[in-house]
Design an enzyme around this catalytic site. Sequence first.
Site, PDB file in Angstrom:
ATOM      1  N   ALA A  71       3.810  21.078   1.377  1.00 40.19           N
ATOM      2  CA  ALA A  71       3.488  21.183   2.809  1.00 40.19           C
ATOM      3  C   ALA A  71       2.201  21.988   2.971  1.00 40.19           C
ATOM      4  O   ALA A  71       1.993  23.003   2.307  1.00 40.19           O
ATOM      5  CB  ALA A  71       4.646  21.837   3.555  1.00 40.19           C
ATOM      6  N   GLU A  95      -2.287  21.492  15.668  1.00 45.61           N
ATOM      7  CA  GLU A  95      -2.164  20.163  15.042  1.00 45.61           C
ATOM      8  C   GLU A  95      -1.909  19.123  16.115  1.00 45.61           C
ATOM      9  O   GLU A  95      -1.678  19.466  17.288  1.00 45.61           O
ATOM     10  CB  GLU A  95      -1.041  20.175  13.993  1.00 45.61           C
ATOM     11  CG  GLU A  95      -1.412  20.977  12.747  1.00 45.61           C
ATOM     12  CD  GLU A  95      -0.329  21.041  11.684  1.00 45.61           C
ATOM     13  OE1 GLU A  95       0.684  20.339  11.800  1.00 45.61           O
ATOM     14  OE2 GLU A  95      -0.497  21.815  10.737  1.00 45.61           O
ATOM     15  N   HIS A 139       1.190   9.391   7.962  1.00 48.61           N
ATOM     16  CA  HIS A 139       0.212  10.446   8.273  1.00 48.61           C
ATOM     17  C   HIS A 139      -1.156   9.785   8.336  1.00 48.61           C
ATOM     18  O   HIS A 139      -1.519   9.011   7.441  1.00 48.61           O
ATOM     19  CB  HIS A 139       0.246  11.522   7.183  1.00 48.61           C
ATOM     20  CG  HIS A 139      -0.442  12.792   7.581  1.00 48.61           C
ATOM     21  ND1 HIS A 139      -1.791  12.863   7.801  1.00 48.61           N
ATOM     22  CD2 HIS A 139       0.048  14.037   7.819  1.00 48.61           C
ATOM     23  CE1 HIS A 139      -2.110  14.107   8.153  1.00 48.61           C
ATOM     24  NE2 HIS A 139      -1.004  14.840   8.168  1.00 48.61           N
ATOM     25  N   ARG A 198       0.775  11.538  15.644  1.00 50.86           N
ATOM     26  CA  ARG A 198       0.464  10.751  14.433  1.00 50.86           C
ATOM     27  C   ARG A 198       0.661   9.255  14.581  1.00 50.86           C
ATOM     28  O   ARG A 198      -0.096   8.465  14.019  1.00 50.86           O
ATOM     29  CB  ARG A 198       1.360  11.223  13.285  1.00 50.86           C
ATOM     30  CG  ARG A 198       0.904  12.502  12.742  1.00 50.86           C
ATOM     31  CD  ARG A 198       1.770  12.964  11.622  1.00 50.86           C
ATOM     32  NE  ARG A 198       1.348  14.327  11.371  1.00 50.86           N
ATOM     33  CZ  ARG A 198       2.029  15.216  10.677  1.00 50.86           C
ATOM     34  NH1 ARG A 198       3.180  14.882  10.142  1.00 50.86           N
ATOM     35  NH2 ARG A 198       1.567  16.418  10.503  1.00 50.86           N
ATOM     36  N   HIS A 257       4.560   9.286   5.119  1.00 57.86           N
ATOM     37  CA  HIS A 257       4.571  10.757   5.010  1.00 57.86           C
ATOM     38  C   HIS A 257       5.949  11.361   5.264  1.00 57.86           C
ATOM     39  O   HIS A 257       6.341  12.326   4.605  1.00 57.86           O
ATOM     40  CB  HIS A 257       3.578  11.307   6.028  1.00 57.86           C
ATOM     41  CG  HIS A 257       3.437  12.795   6.029  1.00 57.86           C
ATOM     42  ND1 HIS A 257       2.931  13.499   4.953  1.00 57.86           N
ATOM     43  CD2 HIS A 257       3.737  13.727   6.982  1.00 57.86           C
ATOM     44  CE1 HIS A 257       2.919  14.796   5.248  1.00 57.86           C
ATOM     45  NE2 HIS A 257       3.418  14.949   6.466  1.00 57.86           N
ATOM     46  N   ARG A 275       7.971  12.406  14.517  1.00 60.90           N
ATOM     47  CA  ARG A 275       8.031  13.871  14.410  1.00 60.90           C
ATOM     48  C   ARG A 275       6.735  14.536  14.850  1.00 60.90           C
ATOM     49  O   ARG A 275       5.647  14.103  14.463  1.00 60.90           O
ATOM     50  CB  ARG A 275       8.341  14.266  12.964  1.00 60.90           C
ATOM     51  CG  ARG A 275       8.310  15.762  12.725  1.00 60.90           C
ATOM     52  CD  ARG A 275       8.749  16.098  11.315  1.00 60.90           C
ATOM     53  NE  ARG A 275       7.843  15.608  10.319  1.00 60.90           N
ATOM     54  CZ  ARG A 275       6.850  16.319   9.793  1.00 60.90           C
ATOM     55  NH1 ARG A 275       6.616  17.557  10.194  1.00 60.90           N
ATOM     56  NH2 ARG A 275       6.086  15.799   8.861  1.00 60.90           N
TER      57      ARG A 275
HETATM   58  P1  FAD Z   1      12.490  18.530  -0.060  1.00 63.24           P
HETATM   59  O1  FAD Z   1      11.603  19.686   0.127  1.00 63.24           O
HETATM   60  O2  FAD Z   1      11.865  17.257  -0.433  1.00 63.24           O
HETATM   61  O3  FAD Z   1      13.575  18.926  -1.134  1.00 63.24           O
HETATM   62  C1  FAD Z   1      14.481  17.965  -1.635  1.00 63.24           C
HETATM   63  C2  FAD Z   1      15.119  18.523  -2.883  1.00 63.24           C
HETATM   64  O4  FAD Z   1      16.180  17.677  -3.299  1.00 63.24           O
HETATM   65  C3  FAD Z   1      14.175  18.603  -4.068  1.00 63.24           C
HETATM   66  O5  FAD Z   1      14.471  19.806  -4.739  1.00 63.24           O
HETATM   67  C4  FAD Z   1      14.566  17.399  -4.924  1.00 63.24           C
HETATM   68  O6  FAD Z   1      14.242  17.538  -6.283  1.00 63.24           O
HETATM   69  C5  FAD Z   1      16.054  17.398  -4.695  1.00 63.24           C
HETATM   70  N1  FAD Z   1      16.722  16.121  -4.940  1.00 63.24           N
HETATM   71  C6  FAD Z   1      16.389  14.893  -4.469  1.00 63.24           C
HETATM   72  N2  FAD Z   1      17.274  13.970  -4.905  1.00 63.24           N
HETATM   73  C7  FAD Z   1      18.183  14.630  -5.666  1.00 63.24           C
HETATM   74  C8  FAD Z   1      19.326  14.232  -6.404  1.00 63.24           C
HETATM   75  N3  FAD Z   1      19.704  12.964  -6.511  1.00 63.24           N
HETATM   76  N4  FAD Z   1      20.033  15.185  -7.068  1.00 63.24           N
HETATM   77  C9  FAD Z   1      19.656  16.498  -7.026  1.00 63.24           C
HETATM   78  N5  FAD Z   1      18.561  16.924  -6.352  1.00 63.24           N
HETATM   79  C10 FAD Z   1      17.848  16.004  -5.682  1.00 63.24           C
HETATM   80  N6  FAD Z   1       6.278  19.722   7.257  1.00 63.24           N
HETATM   81  C11 FAD Z   1       5.971  20.765   8.064  1.00 63.24           C
HETATM   82  O7  FAD Z   1       6.790  21.190   8.876  1.00 63.24           O
HETATM   83  N7  FAD Z   1       4.741  21.357   7.954  1.00 63.24           N
HETATM   84  C12 FAD Z   1       3.795  20.943   7.083  1.00 63.24           C
HETATM   85  O8  FAD Z   1       2.723  21.517   6.999  1.00 63.24           O
HETATM   86  C13 FAD Z   1       4.093  19.829   6.244  1.00 63.24           C
HETATM   87  N8  FAD Z   1       3.174  19.352   5.366  1.00 63.24           N
HETATM   88  C14 FAD Z   1       3.538  18.363   4.494  1.00 63.24           C
HETATM   89  C15 FAD Z   1       2.642  17.954   3.514  1.00 63.24           C
HETATM   90  C16 FAD Z   1       3.020  17.021   2.559  1.00 63.24           C
HETATM   91  C17 FAD Z   1       2.045  16.591   1.509  1.00 63.24           C
HETATM   92  C18 FAD Z   1       4.324  16.481   2.596  1.00 63.24           C
HETATM   93  C19 FAD Z   1       4.760  15.483   1.578  1.00 63.24           C
HETATM   94  C20 FAD Z   1       5.217  16.849   3.594  1.00 63.24           C
HETATM   95  C21 FAD Z   1       4.828  17.793   4.538  1.00 63.24           C
HETATM   96  N9  FAD Z   1       5.708  18.217   5.531  1.00 63.24           N
HETATM   97  C22 FAD Z   1       5.379  19.259   6.354  1.00 63.24           C
HETATM   98  C23 FAD Z   1       7.083  17.712   5.575  1.00 63.24           C
HETATM   99  C24 FAD Z   1       7.999  18.733   4.910  1.00 63.24           C
HETATM  100  O9  FAD Z   1       7.347  19.282   3.780  1.00 63.24           O
HETATM  101  C25 FAD Z   1       9.295  18.113   4.469  1.00 63.24           C
HETATM  102  O10 FAD Z   1       9.849  17.315   5.486  1.00 63.24           O
HETATM  103  C26 FAD Z   1      10.296  19.222   4.126  1.00 63.24           C
HETATM  104  O11 FAD Z   1       9.716  20.078   3.171  1.00 63.24           O
HETATM  105  C27 FAD Z   1      11.586  18.623   3.612  1.00 63.24           C
HETATM  106  O12 FAD Z   1      12.360  19.653   3.078  1.00 63.24           O
HETATM  107  P2  FAD Z   1      13.759  19.296   2.408  1.00 63.24           P
HETATM  108  O13 FAD Z   1      14.279  20.545   1.835  1.00 63.24           O
HETATM  109  O14 FAD Z   1      14.568  18.528   3.363  1.00 63.24           O
HETATM  110  O15 FAD Z   1      13.361  18.264   1.234  1.00 63.24           O
HETATM  111  C1  SIN Z   2      -0.174  18.391   7.625  1.00 59.04           C
HETATM  112  O1  SIN Z   2      -0.547  19.452   7.169  1.00 59.04           O
HETATM  113  O2  SIN Z   2      -0.924  17.569   8.157  1.00 59.04           O
HETATM  114  C2  SIN Z   2       1.253  18.024   7.501  1.00 59.04           C
HETATM  115  C3  SIN Z   2       2.015  18.674   8.579  1.00 59.04           C
HETATM  116  C4  SIN Z   2       3.347  18.018   8.764  1.00 59.04           C
HETATM  117  O3  SIN Z   2       3.670  17.031   8.120  1.00 59.04           O
HETATM  118  O4  SIN Z   2       4.084  18.513   9.622  1.00 59.04           O
END
Ligand code: FAD
Ligand code: SIN
Length: 524
Positions: A48, A116, A245, A292, A353, A388
């Site tokens: 992120a 943003e 995105h 977006r 994204h 979102r």
């Molecule tokens: P994740 O962080 O994806 O964690 C999932 C976990 O589950 C991981 O540890 C993975 O290995 C594990 N897992 C998956 N499948 C299995 C399985 N079968 N068995 C065991 N473990 C498993 N959001 C914002 O609010 N602000 C931002 O600035 C932002 N920037 C972003 C930039 C990028 C490049 C990306 C890709 C996303 C961004 N987002 C942002 C979105 C945000 O990062 C995600 O939506 C959020 O981090 C999701 O968190 P989570 O814990 O739900 O999933």
């Molecule tokens: C970004 O930094 O543009 C990602 C932010 C988000 O997915 O919320």
Amino acid sequence: MTVHSDILILGSGVAGLSTAIKLAKALPEKKIIIATKDNKEESNTKYAQGGIAVVWDKLDSFESHIADTLRAGDYENNEEIVRMVIENAPERIQELISWGADFDLKSENTYDLGKEGGHSAKRILHHKDITGFEVQMTLLHQIESLPNVELLSHHFAIDLITQHHTEGKIIQFGDTDISCFGAYIMNEKTQKIDTYSAQITILATGGAGQTYASTTNPVIATGDGIAMAYRANAKVADMQYVQFHPTSLYEPGKSPAFLISEAVRGFGAYLRNDKGERFMLAVDERAELASRDIVSRAINIELNKSGADNVYLDCTHLDQKAFDHHFPNIVEKCQSLGIDVSKDFIPVVPAMHYLMGGIVIDQQGRTSIKNLFANGEVTRSGLHGANRLASNSLLEALVYGTVISDYITENLAIFKEPIPTIPKWNTEGTTAPKEMILISHNRKSVQYIMTDLVAIVRSNERLERALDHLNYLYEDTEKLYKKVVLSPQIIELRNLNACAHLTVTQSMEMNKNKGAFYSLDLLD
Ligand code: FAD
Ligand code: SIN
């Protein structure tokens, strides 16, 4: 082997870790296991960039953040959930800071709030352009200090355990008496599939960006939790709402795509087409800072019109010193490709994204299956609606971590259901796959079907073609799944296929265009 814990959490991103921390502190006598399929840091969270949205400035208000979230979501959000998440945000952020998260300051005691797309105020707390890494590391550090939490990396959850396994019951869709008793998990080091029984299971396995060939999501984002819950007949909704995105770095053939944060446009960067025109001015009064769905569709139209491969982000007019200070990682990445952001435009294209759809949860984080909760991108909580709002995702997971922990703590007596005898995972009749390449071919096929036929602009014809192709791949994958010894590759393929299928079929059920969902055959 059978391992029992009181609480089993699948996934170690912001959702899994924040829920684990809150539960471990509230219930020190309970044993909590976190199983995660890669190393403990790997997650969408880690990548992120932009930050976390929160009403922090005195001139900002909850009502304004709520209004922006609803407008971005095309009013398909659940307003009660929106209010709950946004009003709880300052307390959760304060807590994160108390755990050591370091957000950039403008001056002593004043945070540097970024902006943003879709936000009408500056309200994004950030750590340079690597906020996710800061959050991930802060949470992992907390986890290390909690003796009742065991974090198992390289432990891959395959399926949730329900009465389907314990009683051989054929579970029908809509059954209301399904209970979860844990999960079957593959230890990737021993290659053994073990039984992890638990009184409470929490899915925090993240999104499904890998269903598309072009995505900002790392390779772990294969929709495993959504597919597992769907197989167990949990309610899954809104899978048609896929967020593209607008500005991933254009590097043909590179996957995952490197993100150029929306905060760069919040900092004042312009989007330009191949003629150098700022095309967003004619599209929306917020220009580059529209939400977006609007910006990505506008880029899609520009690319279709011009036949160009990409549009551009122009940062050349910005204060370069301040830009370098806020976005060191992005500047470095551009430099590595010979792009000097002070002089050159950055080539960008939209990329998959974020998934707004997922496992339906209520205000307490409960799924439609008993003893099964979910948090984070794996869910459809109602916060995001059809699209979102930027930087609301990390926030959602932090707030729900506490909501789930509070609910479980206050209602411990409910979670006493005896765990029935669970059969071992049955590997009878399976052999090692002869050609792994068949599995990786099918994974690529799913990704190209989705990118070519189920992207920003859809149509009935494209969706029908996608469904035909996916059905063929489904049959092929199921045949393989039944006869080969399980590997993470075949499990992920099966899960990707399930998520892709859900996106297509739920797209077909739409009768109007909303937020990130747009079909040429429907009206707005
Ligand atoms: P994740 O962080 O994806 O964690 C999932 C976990 O589950 C991981 O540890 C993975 O290995 C594990 N897992 C998956 N499948 C299995 C399985 N079968 N068995 C065991 N473990 C498993 N959001 C914002 O609010 N602000 C931002 O600035 C932002 N920037 C972003 C930039 C990028 C490049 C990306 C890709 C996303 C961004 N987002 C942002 C979105 C945000 O990062 C995600 O939506 C959020 O981090 C999701 O968190 P989570 O814990 O739900 O999933
Ligand atoms: C970004 O930094 O543009 C990602 C932010 C988000 O997915 O919320």
